[in-house]
Scaffold this motif. Structure first.
Motif, mmCIF file in Angstrom:
data_model
loop_
_atom_site.group_PDB
_atom_site.id
_atom_site.type_symbol
_atom_site.label_atom_id
_atom_site.label_comp_id
_atom_site.label_asym_id
_atom_site.label_seq_id
_atom_site.Cartn_x
_atom_site.Cartn_y
_atom_site.Cartn_z
ATOM 1 N N ALA A 1 59.742 43.892 29.203
ATOM 2 C CA ALA A 1 60.810 42.844 29.063
ATOM 3 C C ALA A 1 60.528 41.335 29.726
ATOM 4 C CB ALA A 1 62.352 43.125 29.708
ATOM 5 N N THR B 1 65.491 43.317 26.767
ATOM 6 C CA THR B 1 66.130 43.247 28.001
ATOM 7 C C THR B 1 67.412 44.330 27.601
ATOM 8 O OG1 THR B 1 65.375 41.310 28.904
ATOM 9 C CG2 THR B 1 67.110 42.595 30.073
ATOM 10 N N SER C 1 63.243 38.133 23.890
ATOM 11 C CA SER C 1 63.229 38.757 25.270
ATOM 12 C C SER C 1 64.447 39.214 25.732
ATOM 13 C CB SER C 1 62.687 37.787 26.125
ATOM 14 O OG SER C 1 62.970 37.943 27.569
ATOM 15 N N GLU C 2 65.605 38.302 25.633
ATOM 16 C CA GLU C 2 67.015 38.800 25.619
ATOM 17 C C GLU C 2 67.483 40.049 25.017
ATOM 18 O OE1 GLU C 2 69.299 37.412 27.806
ATOM 19 O OE2 GLU C 2 67.584 36.071 28.402
ATOM 20 N N VAL D 1 60.807 33.505 20.908
ATOM 21 C CA VAL D 1 60.369 34.666 21.956
ATOM 22 C C VAL D 1 61.469 34.842 22.904
ATOM 23 C CG1 VAL D 1 58.700 34.839 23.747
ATOM 24 C CG2 VAL D 1 58.130 34.035 21.561
ATOM 25 N N TYR D 2 62.128 33.883 23.357
ATOM 26 C CA TYR D 2 63.382 33.870 24.411
ATOM 27 C C TYR D 2 64.446 34.764 23.942
ATOM 28 C CZ TYR D 2 61.581 30.997 28.183
ATOM 29 O OH TYR D 2 60.646 30.168 29.056
ATOM 30 N N SER E 1 57.470 40.414 29.628
ATOM 31 C CA SER E 1 56.370 40.068 28.989
ATOM 32 C C SER E 1 56.543 39.081 27.965
ATOM 33 C CB SER E 1 55.807 41.281 28.374
ATOM 34 O OG SER E 1 56.505 41.799 27.474
ATOM 35 N N ALA E 2 57.866 38.874 27.289
ATOM 36 C CA ALA E 2 58.406 38.148 26.554
ATOM 37 C C ALA E 2 58.171 36.614 26.909
ATOM 38 C CB ALA E 2 59.458 38.423 25.839
ATOM 39 N N ILE E 3 58.905 36.740 28.236
ATOM 40 C CA ILE E 3 59.037 35.515 29.065
ATOM 41 C C ILE E 3 57.324 34.900 29.096
ATOM 42 C CG2 ILE E 3 59.790 34.259 31.050
ATOM 43 C CD1 ILE E 3 61.904 35.191 29.180
#
Length: 276
Positions: free
Chosen positions: A197, A266, A262-263, A258-259, A199-201
């Motif tokens: 999770a 998660t 990521s959310e 990307v963010y 890694s996207a950040i």
């Protein structure tokens, strides 16, 4: 497949996944969508957007096609972001797993190394590394990874310290499993989801760092990037703002995608852990 379904059920994950899928498709099909070298002169200099059907977004000061630059810049940004994230996650997993599982002096020594890297801001570390070693895509990837691996290492170590005290790990020790086998088969798979999770950040931060380095003239001069395109339009921002606006919009869309991904990731991983 179940993870993808859970991801697509969240609004953030669905939007982020769509954005990244489109960007990935553009990156893969870049030679088809815009054949030839995007750095070559293609037409008259400083053509305004939508004035020539052959150059929908206009041309820059040298007559290079802005659309071609954005398309090929997509490939560069995603390549650098994903490669830097993979390198950072790999280093972080190895260091965090070793430190958390071994404990003692090894743990202390590795954590002091992590502290040393975290003292220096990641962008300044990348800036100094590229300035000394030289500008190329592999060097930029390595420079970004050097500043990004401490967070995955700390997160992995924390997960390992929690997991190694659980009953199934104790059972693996009792039946005589080798410590390396326990670490790789019993602990690592369960410590991996939170790191994935993260890694996207790291990808988003890597894309922004690469753009900033290119903006400062420290990117690969033989590769078109959004940062270098924004820098190209900086000197004529009043007369031709589109030269910086269009690559800037592409950069914002990518980072937001990307963010959001990521959310969603998660939430999907959290949902899977609850179901388990």
């Amino acid at each position: 497949m179940k993870l993808i379904r859970n991801l697509s059920r969240t609004p953030e994950g669905a939007v982020g996944l769509c954005i990244l899928a489109i960007l990935a498709l553009i990156a893969i099909l870049a030679p088809v969508l815009s054949p030839g070298d995007p750095l070559h002169i293609a037409g008259r200099a400083l053509l305004p957007p939508f004035s020539d059907p052959n150059f929908p977004l206009g041309t820059d000061r040298l007559g290079r096609d802005v659309v071609a630059g954005i398309i090929h810049g997509t490939r560069t940004s995603l390549l650098v972001g994903i490669a830097a994230a993979l390198a950072a996650i790999t280093i972080g997993l190895c260091v965090g797993l070793t430190a958390g599982f071994a404990g003692g002096l090894i743990d202390e020594a590795l954590m002091r190394v992590v502290d040393a890297f975290q003292i220096v801001p990641s962008f300044l570390l990348a800036l100094a590394f590229v300035s000394v070693v030289g500008a190329s895509v592999p060097i930029v990837v390595l420079a970004i990874a050097l500043g990004a691996w401490p967070n995955p290492a700390r997160l992995t170590r924390a997960q390992v310290l929690s997991i190694k005290e659980r009953d199934y790990v104790a059972s693996a020790r009792v039946i005589g499993m080798h410590p390396v086998e326990i670490a790789l088969k019993e602990i690592l798979p369960n410590a991996l989801p939170p790191v994935l999770a993260l890694s996207a950040i790291i990808v988003a931060a890597a894309i922004l760092t690469e753009a900033a380095l290119s903006f400062l003239g420290l990117g690969d001069p033989n590769t078109v990037t959004w940062g270098s395109m924004i820098a190209e339009g900086r000197n004529i921002l009043r007369s031709s703002p589109f030269l910086s606006i269009f690559p800037g919009i592409a950069l914002v869309i990518t980072v937001v995608g990307v963010y959001l991904f990521s959310e969603g990731l998660t939430k999907a991983l959290a949902g899977r852990r609850i179901e388990a």
